[in-house]
Enzyme design. Structure first.
Site, PDB file in Angstrom:
ATOM      1  N   GLU A 268       4.252  -1.101  10.137  1.00 22.86           N
ATOM      2  CA  GLU A 268       3.124  -1.932   9.702  1.00 22.86           C
ATOM      3  C   GLU A 268       2.364  -1.103   8.674  1.00 22.86           C
ATOM      4  O   GLU A 268       1.629  -0.184   9.016  1.00 22.86           O
ATOM      5  CB  GLU A 268       2.254  -2.264  10.918  1.00 22.86           C
ATOM      6  N   CYS A 302      -5.932  -2.669   6.862  1.00 25.02           N
ATOM      7  CA  CYS A 302      -4.731  -3.079   6.130  1.00 25.02           C
ATOM      8  C   CYS A 302      -4.838  -4.545   5.753  1.00 25.02           C
ATOM      9  O   CYS A 302      -4.177  -5.007   4.839  1.00 25.02           O
ATOM     10  CB  CYS A 302      -3.471  -2.786   6.928  1.00 25.02           C
TER      11      CYS A 302
END
Ligand code: UN1
Length: 511
Positions: A268, A302
């Protein structure tokens, strides 16, 4: 914040000025005076909060070997009982939510609301994983042969390695660790060297809770300061799944290393998330969503909103409203409840911000319309830039509160712009037109792992699969069927008859 307040927050987790940084499944806390110290500084004030001992190579061996030995026992515990261990973690986190939220705000610098929110994600995933522990379903299908049963079952992997980033120092660990634990694995955590105290605190919560209720130490950790041991960890054949959260740049090294040993990984990495605002959008919803997405966590998620792609008929008005909204953002002490934006994590992050601003200023195709200056210490101004999508700086993920605004004529063009970046994590459209939202969610629309309508890019719920495409790495964590990655699938065929028919109708008559 006074020294006493800081000591109060740390003291609630038994954190001292000096702390061990290695916890192993059988040997417990390991400390070795030969180990170096990793120092943790407050991002808000720069003061030293405490030290954590870096794991030695010998200690690393102990952690991995003991995790492997325990994995053989843990996998024999029925999954619903494994779920009970995670339920207990959920309970203790409910009790300690505010304390841990304080610690996250103190060491990471995100505001208290967001620190508490992160702990809430841990609680939510604990509930989710508890339910999942009774739903590790394997499918069954019809065999082509008579008196045969064909089915799949899911077995634990063994040891799961979890590398987390500073920006979500506890939630992302729990997405991995809680799902993985109910799936029957033991877990080794390598936290970010920027937030070592938080991980020691969480490790202590795990130890106290599991030990008190007679569960073994399925959650363990080691501390690294220069990535040497983290590299060894990634390459280590004894780690059955390596879950990595961090930048795309580092992910590009992690993936080939794990792949070269044909290991499993879950990545990720970075995002370059856009919100499209069309000509029908409700700006009263879009503005706060963009502001939270771009300024929240000081732009260090993110899922942070990094680009706004607005229809040419609304772009000027939207920019003006956004600038006015930014003027109201209170910047300051993350633990002060009036604060909306805290500092960046450290000096390197400030340098990256400054470097990006320099690049923007040099480019005639970009114009800063708000902010653009460091304030003091690790604090910077949230920044709005009118820009174009194809600029190098816009294509990169700068982990800071810099928002690029651009305009479009047709929705097709807007979607093309949104997708024309290397990353593919999160995305959103603000629209009141059904045709637009459906087009956006269709196969011709957003290419991201997360795609929202009339909701911003950040702040995903844990129940959905979390992750993205392209340079975001392709992994999915958290909810939905992400649990499958922490298990290995086995296909079983049982012949309960007395003949031995071969598949595909093959005849193989002996003698
Ligand atoms: C991250 O920034 O690595 O959707 C995770 C969100 C949070 C998780 C972000 N639930 O913004």
């Amino acid at each position: 914040m006074s020294k006493q307040d800081i000591r109060g927050i740390l003291g609630k987790f038994g954190l001292e000025a000096e702390n061990p940084g290695t916890y192993s499944a059988r040997s417990g806390w390991l400390d070795d005076p030969k180990g170096r110290w990793l120092e943790s500084y407050s991002p808000a004030t720069g003061e030293l909060l405490g030290k954590v001992r870096v794991t030695t190579p010998e200690q690393y061996e102990t952690v991995i070997e003991e995790a492997r030995a325990l994995a053989k026992e843990w996998r024999r515990i029925p999954a619903p009982e494994r779920g009970q261990a995670v339920r207990l973690m959920g309970e203790v986190l409910r009790e300690r939510k505010s304390d841990l939220g304080d610690l996250v705000a103190l060491e990471n610098g995100k505001i208290k609301q967001e620190g508490d929110g992160e702990v809430q994600e841990m609680i939510d995933i604990a509930d989710f994983a508890l339910g999942q522990s009774r739903m590790l379903y394997g499918m069954q299908t019809h065999s082509e042969r008579p008196q045969h049963r064909l089915f799949e079952q899911w077995h634990p992997l063994g040891v799961v390695g979890i590398i987390t980033a500073f920006n979500f120092p506890v939630a992302v660990w729990s997405w991995n660790a809680f799902n993985s634990a109910v799936c029957g694995n033991t877990n080794v955590w390598k936290p970010s060297p920027k937030t070592p105290l938080i991980s020691v605190a969480v490790q202590k919560l795990c130890n106290d809770t599991l030990e008190k209720h007679g569960f073994p130490a399925i959650f363990t950790m080691f501390t690294d300061d220069n990535n040497k041991q983290a590299e060894k960890f990634v390459a280590d054949k004894r780690i059955d799944l390596l879950s990595f959260t961090g930048s795309s740049e580092v992910a590009k090294k992690v993936a080939p290393t794990v792949a070269s040993r044909l290991g499993k990984y879950l990545i990720e990495a970075g995002g370059n998330n856009a919100i499209i605002v069309d000509e029908t959008a409700n700006l009263d919803m879009a503005i706060p969503a963009i502001a939270f997405g771009a300024v929240g966590t000081a732009g260090q998620r993110c899922t942070t909103t990094r680009r706004v792609i607005a229809h040419e008929s609304v772009v000027d008005g939207l920019t003006e409203k956004l600038v006015n909204a930014y003027k109201t953002v209170r910047i300051g002490d993350p633990l002060d409840e009036k604060t909306l934006m805290g500092p960046l994590i450290d000096k390197t992050a400030v340098r990256n911000y400054e470097q990006a601003i320099k690049e923007i200023k040099k480019n005639p195709k970009a114009e800063i319309v708000y902010g653009g200056n460091p304030i003091e210490g690790n604090y910077v101004e949230p920044t709005i830039v009118r820009a174009q999508n194809d600029l190098d700086i816009v294509q990169r993920e700068t982990f800071a509160p810099i928002l690029y605004i651009m305009s479009y004529k047709t929705l097709e063009e807007a979607v093309e712009m949104q997708n024309a970046v290397p990353q593919g994590l999160s995305s959103a459209i603000f629209t009141d037109r059904l045709q637009h939202s459906e087009y956006y969610l269709s196969h011709d629309g957003s290419d991201c792992g997360i795609s929202n309508v009339n909701i911003g890019t950040s702040g995903a719920e844990i129940g959905g699969a979390f992750g993205g495409e392209k340079e975001t790495g392709g992994g999915r964590e958290s909810g939905s069927d992400a649990w499958k990655q922490y298990m290995r699938r086995q296909t079983n065929t049982i012949n309960w008859g007395t003949d031995l028919p071969l598949a595909q109708g093959i005849k193989f008559d002996l003698g």
